[in-house]
Write a protein that holds these residues in place. Structure first.
Motif, PDB file in Angstrom:
ATOM      1  N   PHE A  10       0.705  -1.001  -0.121  1.00  0.00           N
ATOM      2  CA  PHE A  10      -0.124   0.059   0.003  1.00  0.00           C
ATOM      3  C   PHE A  10       0.849   1.204   0.097  1.00  0.00           C
ATOM      4  N   PRO A  11       1.391   1.768  -1.125  1.00  0.00           N
ATOM      5  CA  PRO A  11       2.348   2.766  -1.291  1.00  0.00           C
ATOM      6  C   PRO A  11       1.699   4.083  -0.757  1.00  0.00           C
ATOM      7  N   GLU A  12       2.518   4.829   0.004  1.00  0.00           N
ATOM      8  CA  GLU A  12       2.244   6.302   0.363  1.00  0.00           C
ATOM      9  C   GLU A  12       3.438   7.145  -0.060  1.00  0.00           C
ATOM     10  N   TRP A  13       3.194   8.188  -1.056  1.00  0.00           N
ATOM     11  CA  TRP A  13       4.304   8.827  -1.573  1.00  0.00           C
ATOM     12  C   TRP A  13       4.537  10.020  -0.591  1.00  0.00           C
ATOM     13  N   SER A  14       5.742  10.502  -0.438  1.00  0.00           N
ATOM     14  CA  SER A  14       5.928  11.933   0.073  1.00  0.00           C
ATOM     15  C   SER A  14       5.433  12.928  -0.610  1.00  0.00           C
ATOM     16  N   PRO A  15       5.395  14.256  -0.201  1.00  0.00           N
ATOM     17  CA  PRO A  15       4.897  15.398  -0.968  1.00  0.00           C
ATOM     18  C   PRO A  15       5.673  15.541  -2.450  1.00  0.00           C
ATOM     19  N   ALA A  16       7.032  15.264  -2.350  1.00  0.00           N
ATOM     20  CA  ALA A  16       7.663  15.345  -3.631  1.00  0.00           C
ATOM     21  C   ALA A  16       7.363  14.312  -4.430  1.00  0.00           C
TER      22      ALA A  16
END
Length: 459
Positions: A10-16
């Motif tokens: 379940f990927p969660e990307w950083s703001p960048a």
């Protein structure tokens, strides 16, 4: 408090990283709409029996249920997993099943051919690994006909994808190769050499890249009842590939005759002729591409990143003649789906693409002291009113500290309010050190600095 462990798959990307993903999504959406595809969004759940009807038994469906209290009736309903498959809801594992249902439910209100794009999350309960997730985003385009659908839409599909990825090359996305085949070629050829289990043969040949020709040949003999000569012929067909219509001559040179085979060869030649003009070198015929799903009936597509072929297909699809039917009317279609999360994960993991900054703000408005914060807020409001994203410094620290705060976040400009009521202030480009008087009612940042951008990484 115990440490929170991440959930695998379940990927969660950083703001960048989200900036990169958003740029990819925006480019795909914009390209799809340039080609006339209208956007829709369907619900996240479908009845379990509808999800299972597609036949993808290898895909694990996540069920949807609610917790029942002791005082609630224990009976099947639309949110329970205790009833029949028709009572149970599952999260969709692709966007094709929801599309088929959507077309059937709304056929009377749709204009055919119905051209749609759909960008949504999907869920699959499978083992996470490189490029494979349990929750991920897909970007699909499909054209659905009412009763009939001309072949030229099968030509259009890979050309739209070639266009979309050509627009992504400038930010560091690698070149792609779209491999195309036609199921009529495979089916006609297998029938021509006397193989009766065409669907089983297609599924077996589709394993070539995973297990190799020797193992596929053994499976054809053991599971499909092929003779050594039939298995050799099937493998010879699968070995043919090329970027021009010479592939058609090479198939005919194998000496197999069949009407369906000839129809498929003619269609493949039309697709490759168009590709040589519109996307030379990008779209190639590859006759081992079978797409193991039974419902494909014509052209099939698989797309890989050049230099990253081990990732597998990042975009696939094909023609299907009867995925959506109400028993009286049939809605044939052709579609292709981009695995956005798989693509983005490779771009980020390999350092191929990066964001220019992690925040939307182009300007940090400094604060001389807390009593002057209202003036800084006024400047920020004036900039925002003109569409310039900005924020006000969190504290009235020393200016050097405020500049470092902006630098860490990638904010290119710092605004220094005038210290007297009559002045407007100055703005500093902290990258070059250039500092100029500026009026918030007229000043504009460089166009490239207005919003976060995406550029090729250092890899």
């Amino acid at each position: 408090m115990s440490r929170i462990a991440p959930l695998s798959g379940f990927p969660e990307w950083s703001p960048a990283e989200r900036v990169v993903e958003s740029h990819i999504l925006d480019t795909l959406r914009r390209t799809f709409e340039l080609h006339g595809y209208a956007g829709i969004e369907t619900r996240a759940v479908e009845p379990l029996d509808r999800l299972l009807a597609k036949g993808e038994t290898s895909k694990e469906v996540y069920l949807l249920r609610r917790l029942q209290g002791a005082d609630e009736p224990d009976e099947p309903d639309a949110t329970s997993d205790r009833g029949t498959a028709g009572d149970t809801l599952g999260l969709h594992f692709d966007l094709t099943v929801p599309l088929a249902r959507y077309v059937l439910e709304n056929a009377g209100r749709l204009a055919f051919p119905f051209r749609r794009h759909q960008i949504q999350k999907v869920w699959r309960g499978e083992r996470p690994q490189d490029g494979r997730y349990r929750e991920f985003c897909q970007a699909d385009i499909d054209v659905i006909g009412d009763g009939t659908l001309p072949f030229h839409y099968e030509v259009e599909m890979p050309l739209v994808i070639a266009d979309a990825f050509a627009r992504l090359r400038s930010i560091g996305v690698p070149a792609i190769r779209i491999s195309v085949n036609n199921r009529k070629i495979c089916q006609g050829f297998y029938q021509g050499i006397g193989l009766t289990d065409v669907d089983g043969t297609l599924r077996t040949v589709d394993k070539l890249d995973k297990i190799g020709p020797d193992a596929v040949g053994e499976l054809l003999r053991a599971e499909q009842g092929a003779t050594a000569e039939q298995a050799e012929a099937a493998l010879a067909l699968a070995a043919i590939s090329g970027a021009d219509t010479s592939v058609v001559d090479r198939v005919r040179a194998l000496g197999v005759t069949n009407d369906l085979l000839e129809e498929g060869l003619g269609e493949l030649a039309r697709l490759i002729d168009a590709a040589m003009v519109r996307a030379p070198g990008v779209i190639v015929a590859d006759l081992k591409i079978a797409r193991g799903l039974d419902y494909y009936t014509g052209s099939v597509y698989e797309t890989t990143l050049v230099g990253h072929e081990g990732l597998g297909s990042i975009c696939s699809g094909g023609r299907y003649d009867s995925l959506a039917t109400d028993g009286k009317r049939t809605y044939p279609g052709v579609g292709i789906s981009v695995g956005v999360t798989r693509l983005v994960s490779r771009l980020l993991g390999a350092g191929l693409v990066t964001a220019t900054r992690s925040v939307p703000s182009a300007v940090l408005v400094s604060v001389w002291h807390e009593d002057s914060r209202p003036r800084s807020e006024e400047i920020a409001a004036a900039l925002r009113a003109r569409g310039i994203p900005c924020e006000v410094a969190p504290t009235a620290a020393k200016l050097g500290k405020q500049i470092r705060f902006a630098d860490r976040r990638g904010i290119p400009y710092v605004w220094f309010p005038a210290q007297d009521a009559a002045g407007t202030g100055e703005v500093k480009d902290i990258r070059s050190g250039d500092q100029q008087p500026a009026d918030p009612s007229a000043w504009e940042p460089a166009a490239a600095d207005l919003w976060p951008g995406v550029r090729a990484g250092d890899a």
